[in-house]
Design an enzyme around this catalytic site. Structure first.
Site, short mmCIF file in Angstrom:
data_model
loop_
_atom_site.label_atom_id
_atom_site.label_comp_id
_atom_site.label_asym_id
_atom_site.label_seq_id
_atom_site.Cartn_x
_atom_site.Cartn_y
_atom_site.Cartn_z
N HIS A 247 0.81 -1.23 0.00
CA HIS A 247 0.00 0.00 0.00
C HIS A 247 0.83 1.27 0.00
O HIS A 247 0.29 2.38 0.15
CB HIS A 247 -0.93 -0.02 1.23
CG HIS A 247 -2.22 0.67 1.01
ND1 HIS A 247 -2.60 1.80 1.70
CD2 HIS A 247 -3.25 0.40 0.15
CE1 HIS A 247 -3.81 2.18 1.30
NE2 HIS A 247 -4.21 1.37 0.36
N ASP B 285 16.62 9.74 -8.86
CA ASP B 285 18.06 9.99 -8.92
C ASP B 285 18.74 9.89 -7.56
O ASP B 285 19.72 10.59 -7.28
CB ASP B 285 18.35 11.36 -9.55
CG ASP B 285 17.94 11.42 -11.01
OD1 ASP B 285 17.99 10.38 -11.68
OD2 ASP B 285 17.56 12.52 -11.48
N LYS C 3 2.96 4.52 -1.31
CA LYS C 3 2.90 5.45 -2.43
C LYS C 3 4.10 6.39 -2.32
O LYS C 3 4.00 7.49 -1.78
CB LYS C 3 1.61 6.27 -2.44
CG LYS C 3 0.33 5.46 -2.62
CD LYS C 3 -0.38 5.30 -1.31
CE LYS C 3 -1.71 4.56 -1.49
NZ LYS C 3 -2.37 4.33 -0.18
#
Length: 227
Positions: free
Chosen positions: A173, A180, A175
């Site tokens: 779950h 870089d 996000k």
């Protein structure tokens, strides 16, 4: 850590003719612990060159040069975090999706993505554009959501973006994404049209290394776990 110890560490990272992300993070910690100024960083770069010079022979010379490039990047003066202030974004609205797209547009070397679901074609197109520029990409996502109607995961896989999914009855779950090895995006925002159009969502964008590093390490842990 004194110079002989640093020399030994550099030789250890060069032993397989490549600089892994984990090894680069170890060297970054050395720089942080030393609180190195530009003069000290110059000494560290010099030690890296000395370490590489003795190995620049035979067919493995290119690999040694690749290692040297990563070592020198690590021993560069770090940008002033104050020059890149933290930013917060909220939905509904287009601000979140536009920021994600802009981060992919600005990516130059690699991006690690760890998100529950991806269905917003604008973001998917930005991922594919980055892939076309030679940016190294990795995606971790939820095994159930990867097969939802509208999911772009199969499209990304077919484009040869490396993708791994969780292997449990529970949800992956997270996000977040690391750009870089320097910029972190994290929050509640799913990479979907509905998140942008109607949901109350948010995310933070920061270049604070103390925050970026643990997210990068968590991504590596999940990536290895679900190989």
């Amino acid at each position: 850590m004194d110079l002989p110890q640093i020399d030994l560490l550099l030789k250890q990272t060069l032993s397989d003719r490549r600089m892994s992300r984990g090894e680069k993070r170890v060297l970054s910690r050395v720089v942080d612990e030393l609180r190195a100024d530009e003069q000290q960083l110059g000494v560290l770069r010099s030690r890296a060159f000395e370490t590489a010079r003795g190995e620049l022979v035979g067919p493995e010379a290119k690999e040694v040069l690749d290692w040297l490039e990563e070592a020198v990047k690590t021993f560069q003066q770090k940008p002033n975090v104050e020059a890149f202030p933290d930013e917060v974004f909220f939905s509904p609205g287009e601000h979140c999706a536009r920021k994600i797209v802009s981060l992919f547009d600005a990516a130059s070397s690699r991006v690690d993505v760890c998100v529950f679901t991806i269905t917003d074609d604008r973001i998917t197109n930005a991922i594919l554009d980055a892939l076309g520029r030679g940016v190294a990409l990795r995606i971790v996502t939820d095994n159930d959501k990867a097969f939802d109607v509208g999911s772009d995961i199969d499209r990304l896989r077919r484009a040869r973006v490396p993708v791994r999914v969780d292997q449990s009855e529970y949800h992956m779950h997270h996000k977040f994404a690391v750009f870089d090895d320097a910029t972190l995006l994290t929050g509640s925002f799913n990479w979907t049209r509905s998140a942008a159009r109607v949901n109350e969502e948010n995310f933070l964008v920061t270049r604070n290394a103390k925050l970026v590093r643990p997210y990068a390490e968590q991504f590596d842990r999940l990536w290895d776990q679900w190989a």
